[in-house]
Design a protein around this motif. Structure first.
Motif, PDB file in Angstrom:
ATOM      1  N   LYS A 118       0.832  -1.220   0.000  1.00  0.00           N
ATOM      2  CA  LYS A 118       0.000   0.000   0.000  1.00  0.00           C
ATOM      3  C   LYS A 118       0.861   1.264   0.000  1.00  0.00           C
ATOM      4  CE  LYS A 118      -1.947  -1.402   3.806  1.00  0.00           C
ATOM      5  NZ  LYS A 118      -1.223  -2.697   3.970  1.00  0.00           N
ATOM      6  N   THR A 119       1.903   1.275   0.843  1.00  0.00           N
ATOM      7  CA  THR A 119       2.765   2.460   0.919  1.00  0.00           C
ATOM      8  C   THR A 119       3.565   2.628  -0.377  1.00  0.00           C
ATOM      9  OG1 THR A 119       2.936   2.188   3.306  1.00  0.00           O
ATOM     10  CG2 THR A 119       4.632   3.529   2.249  1.00  0.00           C
ATOM     11  N   THR A 120       4.143   1.534  -0.833  1.00  0.00           N
ATOM     12  CA  THR A 120       4.983   1.572  -2.046  1.00  0.00           C
ATOM     13  C   THR A 120       4.159   1.980  -3.279  1.00  0.00           C
ATOM     14  OG1 THR A 120       6.172  -0.294  -1.072  1.00  0.00           O
ATOM     15  CG2 THR A 120       6.598   0.172  -3.401  1.00  0.00           C
ATOM     16  N   ALA A 127      -2.501   5.740   1.682  1.00  0.00           N
ATOM     17  CA  ALA A 127      -2.198   4.334   2.000  1.00  0.00           C
ATOM     18  C   ALA A 127      -2.565   4.112   3.461  1.00  0.00           C
ATOM     19  CB  ALA A 127      -0.714   4.061   1.791  1.00  0.00           C
ATOM     20  N   THR A 128      -3.393   3.107   3.740  1.00  0.00           N
ATOM     21  CA  THR A 128      -3.817   2.846   5.122  1.00  0.00           C
ATOM     22  C   THR A 128      -2.969   1.736   5.727  1.00  0.00           C
ATOM     23  OG1 THR A 128      -5.462   1.274   4.336  1.00  0.00           O
ATOM     24  CG2 THR A 128      -6.195   3.553   4.651  1.00  0.00           C
ATOM     25  N   GLY A 129      -3.155   1.480   7.010  1.00  0.00           N
ATOM     26  CA  GLY A 129      -2.506   0.330   7.663  1.00  0.00           C
ATOM     27  C   GLY A 129      -3.389  -0.901   7.473  1.00  0.00           C
ATOM     28  N   TYR A 178      -0.442  10.534   1.260  1.00  0.00           N
ATOM     29  CA  TYR A 178      -0.366  10.377   2.717  1.00  0.00           C
ATOM     30  C   TYR A 178      -0.277   8.897   3.040  1.00  0.00           C
ATOM     31  CZ  TYR A 178      -2.499  15.057   2.777  1.00  0.00           C
ATOM     32  OH  TYR A 178      -2.778  16.380   2.569  1.00  0.00           O
ATOM     33  N   ASP A 179       0.539   8.590   4.054  1.00  0.00           N
ATOM     34  CA  ASP A 179       0.568   7.234   4.595  1.00  0.00           C
ATOM     35  C   ASP A 179      -0.018   7.333   6.002  1.00  0.00           C
ATOM     36  OD1 ASP A 179       2.445   4.443   4.266  1.00  0.00           O
ATOM     37  OD2 ASP A 179       1.669   4.976   6.218  1.00  0.00           O
ATOM     38  N   LEU A 180      -1.140   6.660   6.232  1.00  0.00           N
ATOM     39  CA  LEU A 180      -1.849   6.855   7.499  1.00  0.00           C
ATOM     40  C   LEU A 180      -0.988   6.475   8.712  1.00  0.00           C
ATOM     41  CD1 LEU A 180      -4.637   8.010   8.140  1.00  0.00           C
ATOM     42  CD2 LEU A 180      -5.451   5.680   8.481  1.00  0.00           C
ATOM     43  N   ASP A 181      -0.190   5.402   8.577  1.00  0.00           N
ATOM     44  CA  ASP A 181       0.704   5.022   9.690  1.00  0.00           C
ATOM     45  C   ASP A 181       1.651   6.183  10.031  1.00  0.00           C
ATOM     46  OD1 ASP A 181      -0.318   2.464  10.077  1.00  0.00           O
ATOM     47  OD2 ASP A 181       1.137   1.491   8.766  1.00  0.00           O
ATOM     48  N   LYS A 182       2.140   6.846   8.992  1.00  0.00           N
ATOM     49  CA  LYS A 182       3.086   7.955   9.194  1.00  0.00           C
ATOM     50  C   LYS A 182       2.357   9.168   9.807  1.00  0.00           C
ATOM     51  CE  LYS A 182       6.972  10.302   7.927  1.00  0.00           C
ATOM     52  NZ  LYS A 182       6.629  11.634   8.384  1.00  0.00           N
TER      53      LYS A 182
HETATM   54 MG   LIG Z   1       2.236   0.818   4.761  1.00  0.00          MG
END
Ligand SMILES: [Mg+2]
Ligand SMILES: Nc1ncnc2c1ncn2[C@@H]1O[C@H](COP(=O)(O)OP(=O)(O)OP(=O)(O)O)[C@@H](O)[C@H]1O
Ligand SMILES: O=C(O)C1=C[C@@H](O)[C@@H](O)[C@H](O)C1
Length: 182
Positions: A17-19, A81-83, A33-37
């Motif tokens: 998801k992040t990549t 991107a979500t977790g 946006y990356d939700l974890d971040k």
């Molecule tokens: Mg991720």
């Protein structure tokens, strides 16, 4: 630039998801946006620290707040991107369905295991048997990812750039289809 609503990626840990989110945001000219971040930035602490101090419940509260803030305030110009656990709360599933074009990145448990094996940043996998954990999570979560998904994209045996191109094509086709029926 493709016109589209917010694009939100869901799927298990290691699905990419992040990549993939970063790659498609660049191609679409959207913010990423990356939700974890975002959760880590808001907390001023990393995810292992949040799990240790506040438990998974504390992390999930922070996750819902961050999701709502981005999905409901942004006006269609981001890729998020979500977790992997975003679909666990019904409240989150409602937010996802109501506010975005949701892409489920599918990966088999074997691929999830391979892709997550090099990192220690996922507290749920710091167990003696990460494969059994991924399998158990997948059994619960796969139907929930499918429940919120607009599009489902297979990622096994595919290079990230090729997955990103597949996602972009599927989004284009979907939006074209929507514009012809409305
Ligand atoms: Mg991720
Ligand atoms: N299609 C792919 N092929 C090979 N490796 C990949 C692919 N997609 C991602 N990876 C690699 O797998 C690892 C995990 O990817 P990533 O962090 O993007 O997953 P994620 O879905 O965001 O996971 P999480 O839910 O834990 O945030 C990274 O090292 C990334 O480079
Ligand atoms: O699958 C999950 O529940 C998680 C996945 C990660 O992205 C993080 O959101 C966190 O480690 C929890």
């Amino acid at each position: 630039m493709i016109k589209a609503p917010n694009i939100i990626l869901v799927g298990p840990m290691g699905a990419g998801k992040t990549t993939i989110g970063r790659l498609i945001s660049q191609s679409m000219g959207k913010a990423f946006y990356d939700l974890d971040k975002v959760i880590e930035d808001n907390a001023g602490a990393d995810i292992p620290w949040i799990f240790e101090r506040e438990g998974e419940d504390g992390f999930r509260r922070r996750e819902t707040q961050a999701l709502a803030a981005i999905a409901q305030s942004d006006t269609g110009d981001c890729v998020l991107a979500t977790g992997g656990g975003i679909v666990m709360r019904e409240e989150n599933r409602d937010i996802l369905r109501d506010n975005a074009l949701v892409v489920y990145l599918y990966a088999s448990v074997a691929q999830q295991l391979y892709r997550t094996s090099k990192s220690t940043h996922r507290p749920l996998l710091q167990t003696g048997d990460p494969k059994a954990t991924l399998k158990k999570l997948f059994e619960v979560r796969d139907p929930l990812y499918r429940e919120v998904a607009t599009l489902i994209i297979e990622t096994d045996a595919r290079h990230p750039r090729s997955v990103a191109n597949k996602v972009l094509d599927a989004i284009k086709r979907h939006l074209k289809m929507e514009s012809t029926v409305s």
